[in-house]
Scaffold this active site. Structure first.
Site, PDB file in Angstrom:
ATOM      1  N   ARG A   1       0.839  -1.219   0.000  1.00  0.00           N
ATOM      2  CA  ARG A   1       0.000   0.000   0.000  1.00  0.00           C
ATOM      3  C   ARG A   1       0.868   1.261   0.000  1.00  0.00           C
ATOM      4  NH1 ARG A   1      -2.736  -3.853  -0.620  1.00  0.00           N
ATOM      5  NH2 ARG A   1      -4.578  -4.483   0.557  1.00  0.00           N
TER       6      ARG A   1
ATOM      7  N   SER B   1     -10.943   0.790   3.961  1.00  0.00           N
ATOM      8  CA  SER B   1     -10.130   0.542   5.156  1.00  0.00           C
ATOM      9  C   SER B   1      -9.515   1.855   5.625  1.00  0.00           C
ATOM     10  CB  SER B   1      -8.999  -0.427   4.835  1.00  0.00           C
ATOM     11  OG  SER B   1      -9.512  -1.596   4.256  1.00  0.00           O
TER      12      SER B   1
ATOM     13  N   GLU C   1      -4.595   4.639   6.348  1.00  0.00           N
ATOM     14  CA  GLU C   1      -4.391   4.423   4.906  1.00  0.00           C
ATOM     15  C   GLU C   1      -4.675   5.672   4.072  1.00  0.00           C
ATOM     16  OE1 GLU C   1      -5.504   0.403   3.360  1.00  0.00           O
ATOM     17  OE2 GLU C   1      -6.527   1.555   1.823  1.00  0.00           O
TER      18      GLU C   1
END
Ligand code: NAP
Length: 349
Positions: free
Chosen positions: A168, A241, A339
């Site tokens: 990520r 998320s 995130e």
């Protein structure tokens, strides 16, 4: 400056984000051509204004005070397909909706991104956080990324190696001031087999499914978890998320598992470290799905998604995010890392 570029003043950003939160941009423009982008960057430089590039707004938290700079919303369009050896290569403009690219690939029987179905946001944002789902990551199919160098205002191609992809993560995320992504070239397997690495997905599709069946199954799974943006689903007013899954050393994972006192999901990585499931840690720490803190809360469908129920402020969301993070830290000693991208927000504050 080109005639097509129109710069507006004091434009609310909340409606341009999936959270529906945050204040206005001092200056704002929609960009449909690369030439508009260079003009706009040049203009901002002359005005001494910071610039923020906005894609789909699906992974973004905007401060209540807004942004005292120029927000450029990339609206460039176009998908160009070519056959290169055994691969079907698509060059997608940054402003294309990511899921349209996936749907197009699946319809052409081009494998490699079918598990990334239903992820909101733009094609240009996909490499930024190296989007991933069900064991597939966009980094594995990125062949090149066409960028505009924000210093020299020159266009160039970066090979995948130069993108510094991680879990990520990428150079675009670590150094947002360096480049603007203009387009992404993905190499997909012509008539390739789908990727079925996660048991939950494999169980949903059976043996040898066509790509279309995998896409449908991923969309259904995501929808069940409130992870498909849908006006009819209040749990989808989120950024998906909110925290990434922590990656820790094996000894630390053992310690956390001992504290958890239950069978903790753990996924060993090739480098010996262990990926933990953030949602599991959150629930184990005592934060239940559906928890409400005024106008915000934890999704009733997935503990990793924080949701704005309407009428709230970014400050409310941040209070909840800090509460989740602190609760998990107090219980397990793990500091969850968010995130989304924060605009004008100090995290953890
Ligand atoms: P889940 O099944 O509840 O599992 C929790 C986490 O454990 C996942 O996030 C996944 O990590 C990891 N995991 C599960 N099975 C695994 C396996 N066989 N091998 C390695 N790691 C495994 O997951 P979920 O929350 O429903 O999500 C399913 C997939 O969709 C995940 O890949 C997730 O990343 C992706 N997704 C992403 C977002 C987002 O906003 N970024 C939103 C929804 C779903 P990974 O996340 O590393 O895969």
């Amino acid at each position: 400056m080109s005639l097509a570029l129109h710069i507006s003043r004091s434009v609310p950003l909340a409606p341009l984000t999936t959270f529906g939160l945050g204040g206005p941009a001092l200056s704002f423009a929609e960009v449909r051509e690369t030439s508009d982008l260079t003009s706009a960057l040049d203009w901002a430089r002359g005005m001494g204004l910071p610039v923020f590039i906005l894609g789909g707004g699906s992974n973004l938290v905007v401060a209540d005070e807004g942004f005292a700079g120029l927000v450029l919303r990339l609206r460039t369009r176009g998908r160009r397909w070519s056959e290169q050896g055994r691969e079907l290569v698509v060059e997608a403009a940054a402003g294309e909706a990511w899921d349209d690219v996936v749907a197009d690939a699946v319809a052409r029987n081009a494998a490699g991104i079918e598990c990334l179905s239903g992820i909101p946001g733009s094609a240009g944002a996909a490499p930024v956080q190296n989007i991933g789902a069900y064991g597939q990551e966009v980094a594995s199919v990125v062949r090149q990324v066409r960028v505009l160098d924000r210093r020299s205002l020159e266009e160039r191609w970066l090979d995948a190696d130069a993108c510094g992809f991680g879990y990520r993560d990428s150079i675009f995320r670590r150094k947002p001031e360096r480049f603007v992504i203009l387009s992404v070239a993905l190499g997909l397997a012509k008539d390739g087999a789908p990727s079925l690495r996660y048991p939950e997905l494999a169980a949903a599709v059976g043996a040898s499914p066509p790509l279309g069946a995998v896409r449908d199954a991923v969309l259904a799974l995501r929808r069940k978890k409130g992870m498909v943006v849908d006006a009819a689903d209040p749990d989808s007013r989120s950024v998906g998320s909110f925290f990434t899954n922590p990656i820790v050393g094996a000894a630390v994972a053992d310690e956390i598992a001992a504290r958890a006192g239950a069978e903790m999901p753990r996924y060993p990585l090739p480098d010996g470290r262990v990926k933990l499931a953030a949602a599991w840690l959150i629930e184990r720490a005592g934060i239940a799905k559906g928890l409400r803190m005024g106008p915000v809360g934890v999704s009733a469908k997935h503990a990793l998604a924080l949701v704005h129920h309407g009428g709230g402020k970014t400050a409310d969301l941040l209070r909840l995010a800090r509460h989740v993070r602190q609760t998990v830290f107090d219980r397990f000693g793990v500091s969850l890392v968010p995130e989304p991208v924060f605009l004008g927000v100090a995290w953890p504050g």
